[in-house]
Design a protein around this motif. Structure first.
Motif, mmCIF file in Angstrom:
data_model
loop_
_atom_site.group_PDB
_atom_site.id
_atom_site.type_symbol
_atom_site.label_atom_id
_atom_site.label_comp_id
_atom_site.label_asym_id
_atom_site.label_seq_id
_atom_site.Cartn_x
_atom_site.Cartn_y
_atom_site.Cartn_z
ATOM 1 N N VAL A 67 0.839 -1.198 0.000
ATOM 2 C CA VAL A 67 0.000 0.000 0.000
ATOM 3 C C VAL A 67 0.875 1.249 0.000
ATOM 4 O O VAL A 67 1.187 1.820 1.037
ATOM 5 C CB VAL A 67 -0.960 -0.009 1.213
ATOM 6 C CG1 VAL A 67 -1.976 1.110 1.081
ATOM 7 C CG2 VAL A 67 -1.672 -1.340 1.307
ATOM 8 N N LYS A 68 1.322 1.633 -1.212
ATOM 9 C CA LYS A 68 2.178 2.812 -1.351
ATOM 10 C C LYS A 68 1.626 3.668 -2.466
ATOM 11 O O LYS A 68 2.214 3.795 -3.522
ATOM 12 C CB LYS A 68 3.608 2.382 -1.665
ATOM 13 C CG LYS A 68 4.358 1.923 -0.432
ATOM 14 C CD LYS A 68 5.815 1.664 -0.746
ATOM 15 C CE LYS A 68 5.965 0.531 -1.720
ATOM 16 N NZ LYS A 68 7.348 0.072 -1.866
ATOM 17 N N LEU A 70 -3.660 6.395 -0.714
ATOM 18 C CA LEU A 70 -3.693 5.374 0.338
ATOM 19 C C LEU A 70 -2.269 4.961 0.652
ATOM 20 O O LEU A 70 -1.501 4.652 -0.255
ATOM 21 C CB LEU A 70 -4.498 4.161 -0.162
ATOM 22 C CG LEU A 70 -4.873 3.089 0.846
ATOM 23 C CD1 LEU A 70 -5.743 3.656 1.951
ATOM 24 C CD2 LEU A 70 -5.602 1.954 0.148
ATOM 25 N N ASN A 71 -1.930 5.002 1.917
ATOM 26 C CA ASN A 71 -0.563 4.689 2.294
ATOM 27 C C ASN A 71 -0.528 4.014 3.670
ATOM 28 O O ASN A 71 -1.291 4.368 4.552
ATOM 29 C CB ASN A 71 0.268 5.976 2.326
ATOM 30 C CG ASN A 71 1.725 5.695 2.082
ATOM 31 O OD1 ASN A 71 2.081 4.997 1.125
ATOM 32 N ND2 ASN A 71 2.568 6.210 2.944
ATOM 33 N N VAL A 72 0.341 3.016 3.806
ATOM 34 C CA VAL A 72 0.503 2.369 5.111
ATOM 35 C C VAL A 72 1.946 2.539 5.577
ATOM 36 O O VAL A 72 2.878 2.238 4.840
ATOM 37 C CB VAL A 72 0.141 0.874 5.058
ATOM 38 C CG1 VAL A 72 0.552 0.174 6.347
ATOM 39 C CG2 VAL A 72 -1.352 0.681 4.833
#
Lengths: 211, 203
Positions: free
Chosen positions: A167-168, A173-175
Protein backbone atom coordinates in the motif's frame (compact mmCIF):
# COMPACT_ATOMS: atom_id res chain seq x y z
CA UNK A 1 10.77 -57.43 42.85
CA UNK A 2 8.31 -54.94 41.45
CA UNK A 3 9.58 -53.29 38.33
CA UNK A 4 9.79 -49.54 38.79
CA UNK A 5 9.49 -47.21 35.85
CA UNK A 6 12.69 -45.24 35.65
CA UNK A 7 13.44 -41.90 34.08
CA UNK A 8 16.62 -41.48 32.10
CA UNK A 9 18.13 -39.44 34.90
CA UNK A 10 17.34 -42.09 37.53
CA UNK A 11 19.01 -44.68 35.32
CA UNK A 12 22.07 -42.41 34.96
CA UNK A 13 21.37 -41.91 31.30
CA UNK A 14 21.27 -38.73 29.22
CA UNK A 15 19.25 -38.37 26.04
CA UNK A 16 20.45 -35.93 23.41
CA UNK A 17 17.93 -33.07 23.12
CA UNK A 18 18.43 -32.91 19.36
CA UNK A 19 18.78 -36.45 18.05
CA UNK A 20 17.34 -38.40 21.00
CA UNK A 21 20.21 -40.86 21.38
CA UNK A 22 20.75 -42.24 24.88
CA UNK A 23 24.14 -42.17 26.57
CA UNK A 24 25.45 -43.34 29.91
CA UNK A 25 26.02 -40.27 32.08
CA UNK A 26 29.77 -40.40 32.67
CA UNK A 27 31.41 -37.52 34.55
CA UNK A 28 33.76 -35.49 32.38
CA UNK A 29 36.71 -33.31 33.32
CA UNK A 30 35.85 -29.87 34.65
CA UNK A 31 35.46 -27.23 31.98
CA UNK A 32 34.75 -29.85 29.34
CA UNK A 33 31.29 -30.32 27.94
CA UNK A 34 29.52 -33.61 27.40
CA UNK A 35 28.91 -33.95 23.69
CA UNK A 36 26.54 -36.23 21.86
CA UNK A 37 28.67 -38.81 20.05
CA UNK A 38 26.18 -38.87 17.19
CA UNK A 39 25.18 -35.29 16.36
CA UNK A 40 27.66 -33.27 18.44
CA UNK A 41 25.10 -31.33 20.48
CA UNK A 42 25.95 -30.55 24.10
CA UNK A 43 24.31 -33.08 26.43
CA UNK A 44 22.28 -31.95 29.42
CA UNK A 45 20.26 -34.06 31.85
CA UNK A 46 17.95 -31.04 32.13
CA UNK A 47 18.00 -27.81 30.16
CA UNK A 48 20.67 -25.63 31.83
CA UNK A 49 19.36 -23.04 34.34
CA UNK A 50 15.90 -23.68 32.96
CA UNK A 51 13.87 -21.93 35.65
CA UNK A 52 16.12 -18.86 35.92
CA UNK A 53 16.31 -18.41 32.15
CA UNK A 54 12.59 -18.86 31.67
CA UNK A 55 11.82 -16.36 34.45
CA UNK A 56 14.22 -13.84 32.92
CA UNK A 57 12.70 -14.20 29.47
CA UNK A 58 9.11 -14.15 30.74
CA UNK A 59 9.79 -10.95 32.68
CA UNK A 60 11.48 -9.38 29.62
CA UNK A 61 8.42 -10.37 27.60
CA UNK A 62 6.10 -8.73 30.13
CA UNK A 63 8.15 -5.52 30.11
CA UNK A 64 8.31 -5.37 26.30
CA UNK A 65 4.57 -5.99 26.15
CA UNK A 66 3.99 -2.45 27.52
CA UNK A 67 5.63 -0.49 24.64
CA UNK A 68 4.19 -3.02 22.20
CA UNK A 69 0.69 -1.97 23.23
CA UNK A 70 1.26 1.70 24.04
CA UNK A 71 3.06 2.69 20.84
CA UNK A 72 1.28 2.56 17.49
CA UNK A 73 2.18 -0.33 15.18
CA UNK A 74 1.06 1.21 11.91
CA UNK A 75 -0.64 4.20 10.30
CA UNK A 76 -3.11 3.98 7.43
CA UNK A 77 -3.32 7.29 5.58
CA UNK A 78 -6.21 7.86 3.18
CA UNK A 79 -6.43 11.14 1.22
CA UNK A 80 -3.68 12.60 3.36
CA UNK A 81 -5.44 11.87 6.64
CA UNK A 82 -4.86 9.07 9.05
CA UNK A 83 -4.24 8.27 12.69
CA UNK A 84 -1.66 5.81 14.04
CA UNK A 85 -3.17 2.60 15.35
CA UNK A 86 -2.02 0.53 18.31
CA UNK A 87 -2.69 -3.21 18.39
CA UNK A 88 -5.88 -2.76 20.42
CA UNK A 89 -7.22 0.28 18.53
CA UNK A 90 -6.58 -1.55 15.25
CA UNK A 91 -8.67 -4.50 16.42
CA UNK A 92 -11.46 -2.21 17.66
CA UNK A 93 -11.45 -0.41 14.29
CA UNK A 94 -11.80 -3.75 12.48
CA UNK A 95 -14.81 -4.66 14.63
CA UNK A 96 -16.38 -1.23 14.06
CA UNK A 97 -15.94 -1.63 10.31
CA UNK A 98 -17.72 -4.96 10.43
CA UNK A 99 -14.59 -7.00 9.62
CA UNK A 100 -15.15 -9.18 12.67
CA UNK A 101 -13.65 -12.31 11.08
CA UNK A 102 -10.16 -10.91 10.72
CA UNK A 103 -10.72 -8.89 13.88
CA UNK A 104 -11.03 -12.18 15.75
CA UNK A 105 -7.98 -13.69 14.00
CA UNK A 106 -5.80 -10.68 14.86
CA UNK A 107 -7.15 -10.58 18.42
CA UNK A 108 -6.24 -14.23 18.93
CA UNK A 109 -2.77 -13.86 17.36
CA UNK A 110 -1.75 -10.52 18.84
CA UNK A 111 -3.49 -10.40 22.22
CA UNK A 112 -4.76 -13.78 23.32
CA UNK A 113 -1.75 -15.96 22.38
CA UNK A 114 0.99 -13.71 23.86
CA UNK A 115 -0.97 -13.11 27.07
CA UNK A 116 -1.95 -16.77 27.41
CA UNK A 117 1.64 -17.79 26.81
CA UNK A 118 3.05 -15.50 29.47
CA UNK A 119 0.34 -16.48 31.99
CA UNK A 120 0.79 -20.22 31.35
CA UNK A 121 4.59 -20.01 31.61
CA UNK A 122 4.31 -18.10 34.90
CA UNK A 123 1.87 -20.73 36.23
CA UNK A 124 4.15 -23.58 35.11
CA UNK A 125 7.17 -21.91 36.72
CA UNK A 126 5.26 -21.38 39.97
CA UNK A 127 3.97 -24.95 39.89
CA UNK A 128 7.54 -26.24 39.73
CA UNK A 129 8.82 -23.83 42.40
CA UNK A 130 6.05 -24.56 44.88
CA UNK A 131 5.49 -28.21 43.93
CA UNK A 132 1.82 -27.79 43.12
CA UNK A 133 -0.22 -30.98 42.79
CA UNK A 134 -1.62 -29.85 39.41
CA UNK A 135 -1.84 -32.96 37.20
CA UNK A 136 1.56 -33.26 35.47
CA UNK A 137 0.05 -34.77 32.35
CA UNK A 138 -2.21 -31.75 31.96
CA UNK A 139 0.70 -29.42 32.61
CA UNK A 140 2.79 -31.16 29.93
CA UNK A 141 -0.09 -30.81 27.49
CA UNK A 142 -0.54 -27.11 28.29
CA UNK A 143 3.20 -26.57 27.84
CA UNK A 144 3.20 -28.31 24.48
CA UNK A 145 0.26 -26.20 23.27
CA UNK A 146 1.97 -22.98 24.37
CA UNK A 147 5.16 -24.04 22.59
CA UNK A 148 3.30 -24.83 19.36
CA UNK A 149 1.07 -21.75 19.08
CA UNK A 150 3.73 -19.16 19.93
CA UNK A 151 4.85 -18.47 16.38
CA UNK A 152 1.34 -17.45 15.23
CA UNK A 153 1.77 -14.17 17.09
CA UNK A 154 4.08 -13.06 14.28
CA UNK A 155 0.95 -12.66 12.17
CA UNK A 156 0.63 -8.94 12.87
CA UNK A 157 4.27 -8.23 12.02
CA UNK A 158 4.05 -10.14 8.73
CA UNK A 159 0.81 -8.37 7.87
CA UNK A 160 2.43 -5.00 8.50
CA UNK A 161 5.35 -5.93 6.24
CA UNK A 162 2.94 -6.95 3.48
CA UNK A 163 0.79 -3.83 3.84
CA UNK A 164 3.80 -1.49 4.03
CA UNK A 165 5.18 -2.92 0.80
CA UNK A 166 1.88 -3.10 -1.06
CA UNK A 167 0.00 0.00 0.00
CA UNK A 168 2.18 2.81 -1.35
CA UNK A 169 -0.20 5.02 -3.31
CA UNK A 170 0.98 8.28 -1.76
CA UNK A 171 -1.88 10.70 -1.16
CA UNK A 172 -4.58 8.15 -2.08
CA UNK A 173 -3.69 5.37 0.34
CA UNK A 174 -0.56 4.69 2.29
CA UNK A 175 0.50 2.37 5.11
CA UNK A 176 3.44 3.26 7.35
CA UNK A 177 4.78 0.87 9.98
CA UNK A 178 5.52 2.38 13.40
CA UNK A 179 7.84 1.67 16.29
CA UNK A 180 5.36 -0.41 18.28
CA UNK A 181 5.77 -3.19 15.72
CA UNK A 182 9.41 -3.66 16.70
CA UNK A 183 8.48 -3.96 20.36
CA UNK A 184 5.75 -6.46 19.55
CA UNK A 185 8.11 -8.52 17.37
CA UNK A 186 10.54 -8.56 20.27
CA UNK A 187 7.76 -9.82 22.59
CA UNK A 188 7.09 -12.73 20.25
CA UNK A 189 10.75 -13.70 19.88
CA UNK A 190 11.48 -13.35 23.60
CA UNK A 191 8.44 -15.44 24.61
CA UNK A 192 9.38 -18.09 22.04
CA UNK A 193 12.81 -18.32 23.65
CA UNK A 194 11.09 -18.41 27.06
CA UNK A 195 8.98 -21.44 26.19
CA UNK A 196 12.01 -23.12 24.61
CA UNK A 197 14.10 -22.66 27.74
CA UNK A 198 11.47 -24.18 30.03
CA UNK A 199 12.10 -27.86 30.64
CA UNK A 200 8.83 -29.85 30.93
CA UNK A 201 10.75 -32.69 32.61
CA UNK A 202 10.99 -30.51 35.72
CA UNK A 203 7.22 -30.93 36.14
CA UNK A 204 7.71 -34.69 36.39
CA UNK A 205 10.87 -34.57 38.50
CA UNK A 206 9.04 -32.84 41.32
CA UNK A 207 6.08 -35.16 40.92
CA UNK A 208 8.36 -38.11 41.46
CA UNK A 209 9.87 -36.64 44.62
CA UNK A 210 6.52 -36.95 46.36
CA UNK A 211 6.30 -40.69 45.90
CA UNK B 1 30.00 -44.63 25.43
CA UNK B 2 27.57 -47.49 25.84
CA UNK B 3 24.57 -47.72 23.56
CA UNK B 4 21.00 -48.31 24.59
CA UNK B 5 19.21 -49.21 21.41
CA UNK B 6 16.12 -50.74 22.94
CA UNK B 7 15.33 -47.75 25.14
CA UNK B 8 14.13 -44.25 24.34
CA UNK B 9 13.73 -41.36 26.80
CA UNK B 10 10.60 -39.23 26.52
CA UNK B 11 11.51 -35.66 25.60
CA UNK B 12 8.74 -34.17 27.73
CA UNK B 13 8.92 -36.22 30.95
CA UNK B 14 12.24 -38.14 30.72
CA UNK B 15 10.65 -41.57 31.29
CA UNK B 16 12.49 -44.46 29.70
CA UNK B 17 10.27 -46.33 27.27
CA UNK B 18 11.06 -49.63 25.60
CA UNK B 19 11.04 -49.26 21.82
CA UNK B 20 9.18 -51.76 19.71
CA UNK B 21 10.89 -53.48 16.80
CA UNK B 22 10.86 -51.33 13.70
CA UNK B 23 7.75 -51.41 11.56
CA UNK B 24 6.70 -48.95 8.87
CA UNK B 25 4.10 -46.30 9.74
CA UNK B 26 4.41 -46.99 13.42
CA UNK B 27 3.63 -44.39 16.07
CA UNK B 28 4.78 -44.83 19.64
CA UNK B 29 3.82 -42.67 22.58
CA UNK B 30 5.23 -42.24 26.06
CA UNK B 31 3.48 -44.54 28.53
CA UNK B 32 3.40 -41.85 31.24
CA UNK B 33 2.70 -38.47 29.61
CA UNK B 34 1.42 -39.54 26.19
CA UNK B 35 3.87 -37.45 24.17
CA UNK B 36 4.96 -38.67 20.77
CA UNK B 37 8.16 -40.68 21.05
CA UNK B 38 8.70 -41.62 17.48
CA UNK B 39 6.71 -42.10 14.30
CA UNK B 40 8.19 -43.96 11.38
CA UNK B 41 7.20 -43.06 7.84
CA UNK B 42 6.80 -45.15 4.71
CA UNK B 43 9.47 -44.55 2.09
CA UNK B 44 10.58 -41.44 3.95
CA UNK B 45 13.76 -40.56 2.06
CA UNK B 46 12.31 -40.79 -1.46
CA UNK B 47 9.11 -38.98 -0.64
CA UNK B 48 10.75 -36.18 1.29
CA UNK B 49 13.46 -35.75 -1.36
CA UNK B 50 10.85 -35.36 -4.10
CA UNK B 51 8.94 -32.82 -2.03
CA UNK B 52 12.08 -30.87 -1.17
CA UNK B 53 13.12 -30.54 -4.83
CA UNK B 54 9.61 -29.40 -5.79
CA UNK B 55 9.58 -27.06 -2.79
CA UNK B 56 12.81 -25.34 -3.83
CA UNK B 57 11.46 -24.75 -7.33
CA UNK B 58 8.24 -23.22 -6.06
CA UNK B 59 10.23 -21.20 -3.54
CA UNK B 60 12.09 -19.55 -6.41
CA UNK B 61 8.84 -18.72 -8.22
CA UNK B 62 7.20 -17.44 -5.03
CA UNK B 63 10.16 -15.13 -4.42
CA UNK B 64 10.51 -13.77 -7.96
CA UNK B 65 6.89 -13.01 -8.81
CA UNK B 66 4.45 -10.58 -7.19
CA UNK B 67 2.14 -11.91 -4.48
CA UNK B 68 -0.61 -9.28 -4.62
CA UNK B 69 -1.69 -6.38 -6.84
CA UNK B 70 -3.46 -3.35 -5.49
CA UNK B 71 -5.49 -0.92 -7.62
CA UNK B 72 -7.07 2.38 -6.59
CA UNK B 73 -8.44 4.69 -9.29
CA UNK B 74 -5.75 4.09 -11.86
CA UNK B 75 -2.83 3.82 -9.45
CA UNK B 76 -1.41 0.33 -9.04
CA UNK B 77 1.17 -1.34 -6.81
CA UNK B 78 2.46 -4.89 -6.36
CA UNK B 79 4.52 -6.58 -3.70
CA UNK B 80 6.93 -9.50 -3.48
CA UNK B 81 8.10 -11.38 -0.42
CA UNK B 82 11.35 -9.42 -0.35
CA UNK B 83 9.79 -5.96 -0.81
CA UNK B 84 8.14 -6.21 2.61
CA UNK B 85 11.57 -6.73 4.13
CA UNK B 86 13.15 -3.86 2.19
CA UNK B 87 10.36 -1.41 2.98
CA UNK B 88 10.36 -2.16 6.69
CA UNK B 89 14.10 -1.43 6.59
CA UNK B 90 13.55 1.89 4.81
CA UNK B 91 10.84 2.92 7.25
CA UNK B 92 13.47 2.51 9.99
CA UNK B 93 12.19 -0.72 11.55
CA UNK B 94 15.44 -2.60 11.01
CA UNK B 95 14.84 -5.19 13.73
CA UNK B 96 11.40 -6.00 12.37
CA UNK B 97 12.77 -6.19 8.86
CA UNK B 98 15.43 -8.67 10.00
CA UNK B 99 12.84 -10.83 11.77
CA UNK B 100 10.59 -10.99 8.72
CA UNK B 101 13.57 -11.71 6.46
CA UNK B 102 14.82 -14.57 8.64
CA UNK B 103 11.47 -16.19 9.40
CA UNK B 104 9.87 -16.03 5.95
CA UNK B 105 12.79 -16.27 3.52
CA UNK B 106 16.15 -17.31 4.96
CA UNK B 107 15.12 -20.04 7.42
CA UNK B 108 12.53 -21.76 5.17
CA UNK B 109 15.02 -21.71 2.28
CA UNK B 110 17.94 -23.00 4.33
CA UNK B 111 15.74 -25.74 5.80
CA UNK B 112 14.84 -27.00 2.32
CA UNK B 113 18.44 -26.71 1.13
CA UNK B 114 19.70 -28.63 4.17
CA UNK B 115 17.22 -31.44 3.58
CA UNK B 116 18.19 -31.57 -0.10
CA UNK B 117 21.88 -31.93 0.81
CA UNK B 118 21.27 -34.67 3.39
CA UNK B 119 18.61 -36.66 1.54
CA UNK B 120 20.38 -36.51 -1.83
CA UNK B 121 23.60 -37.79 -0.29
CA UNK B 122 21.70 -40.64 1.41
CA UNK B 123 19.83 -41.47 -1.77
CA UNK B 124 22.97 -41.52 -3.93
CA UNK B 125 24.99 -43.22 -1.18
CA UNK B 126 27.78 -40.69 -1.20
CA UNK B 127 29.46 -39.59 1.97
CA UNK B 128 29.59 -35.81 2.04
CA UNK B 129 31.00 -33.83 4.98
CA UNK B 130 29.02 -32.09 7.70
CA UNK B 131 25.75 -34.00 7.36
CA UNK B 132 25.28 -34.66 11.08
CA UNK B 133 26.04 -31.02 11.87
CA UNK B 134 23.62 -29.85 9.19
CA UNK B 135 20.81 -32.08 10.42
CA UNK B 136 21.43 -30.79 13.95
CA UNK B 137 21.15 -27.21 12.68
CA UNK B 138 17.96 -28.21 10.86
CA UNK B 139 16.39 -29.11 14.20
CA UNK B 140 17.59 -25.88 15.80
CA UNK B 141 16.20 -23.74 12.98
CA UNK B 142 12.95 -25.68 12.62
CA UNK B 143 10.75 -23.49 14.87
CA UNK B 144 11.87 -20.25 13.21
CA UNK B 145 10.49 -21.06 9.77
CA UNK B 146 7.07 -19.43 9.57
CA UNK B 147 5.72 -19.76 6.06
CA UNK B 148 2.31 -20.89 7.33
CA UNK B 149 1.97 -17.79 9.50
CA UNK B 150 2.97 -15.63 6.51
CA UNK B 151 0.23 -17.29 4.45
CA UNK B 152 -2.39 -16.32 7.03
CA UNK B 153 -0.94 -12.81 7.10
CA UNK B 154 -1.41 -12.53 3.32
CA UNK B 155 -5.07 -13.60 3.63
CA UNK B 156 -5.70 -11.16 6.49
CA UNK B 157 -4.01 -8.33 4.56
CA UNK B 158 -6.17 -9.07 1.50
CA UNK B 159 -9.41 -9.01 3.49
CA UNK B 160 -8.34 -5.83 5.23
CA UNK B 161 -7.69 -4.06 1.91
CA UNK B 162 -10.88 -5.13 0.17
CA UNK B 163 -12.76 -2.11 1.56
CA UNK B 164 -10.16 0.39 0.35
CA UNK B 165 -9.12 -0.92 -3.03
CA UNK B 166 -9.21 -3.69 -5.61
CA UNK B 167 -6.88 -6.50 -4.61
CA UNK B 168 -5.91 -9.23 -7.06
CA UNK B 169 -3.57 -12.16 -6.69
CA UNK B 170 -0.24 -12.58 -8.49
CA UNK B 171 1.61 -15.65 -9.77
CA UNK B 172 3.86 -15.54 -6.73
CA UNK B 173 0.89 -16.17 -4.45
CA UNK B 174 -0.13 -19.36 -6.26
CA UNK B 175 3.45 -20.62 -6.08
CA UNK B 176 3.48 -19.66 -2.41
CA UNK B 177 0.32 -21.68 -1.67
CA UNK B 178 1.86 -24.74 -3.37
CA UNK B 179 5.07 -24.14 -1.41
CA UNK B 180 3.15 -24.22 1.89
CA UNK B 181 1.48 -27.52 1.04
CA UNK B 182 4.82 -28.98 -0.06
CA UNK B 183 6.81 -27.83 2.95
CA UNK B 184 4.15 -29.09 5.38
CA UNK B 185 4.08 -32.45 3.59
CA UNK B 186 7.87 -32.61 3.62
CA UNK B 187 7.99 -32.21 7.39
CA UNK B 188 5.24 -34.82 7.69
CA UNK B 189 7.10 -37.43 5.62
CA UNK B 190 10.49 -36.81 7.25
CA UNK B 191 11.45 -39.71 9.54
CA UNK B 192 13.92 -38.07 11.93
CA UNK B 193 14.92 -41.26 13.68
CA UNK B 194 15.63 -43.05 10.39
CA UNK B 195 17.79 -40.18 9.10
CA UNK B 196 19.83 -40.05 12.32
CA UNK B 197 20.43 -43.81 12.19
CA UNK B 198 21.45 -43.73 8.53
CA UNK B 199 23.73 -40.75 9.03
CA UNK B 200 25.37 -42.47 11.98
CA UNK B 201 25.87 -45.74 10.11
CA UNK B 202 27.51 -44.15 7.10
CA UNK B 203 29.74 -41.83 9.06
Amino acid sequence: MKKKRLTAREASLISCHICGKLFRDIPVAKGKRKKCARCGATLHTRKPESLARTWALVISGLILYIPANVYPIMTVTQFGRGTPDTIISGIIALFNNGLWSIGVIIFVASVLIPVLKLVVLVLLLLSVHFRWKWNPRQRTLVYKIVEKIGKWSMLDIFMISILAALVKLGFLLNVTPNRGASAFGAVVVVTMFASMSFDPRLIWDREHDHE
Amino acid sequence: MMQHQHLIACRECDLLNVTKPYSPEDISRCSRCGSLLHSSKINSIDRTLALVIAGLMFFLIACCYPLLNLKVVGAETTNKMITGVIDLYHYGLKDCSLMVFMMTIIVPFIKLAMLLYILLSLKLNINVPGRLFIFRMYHTLDVWGMLDVYMLAIIVAMVKLVDFATVSTGIGLYAFIVLIVISLSASATLDHHLIWEKLEESR
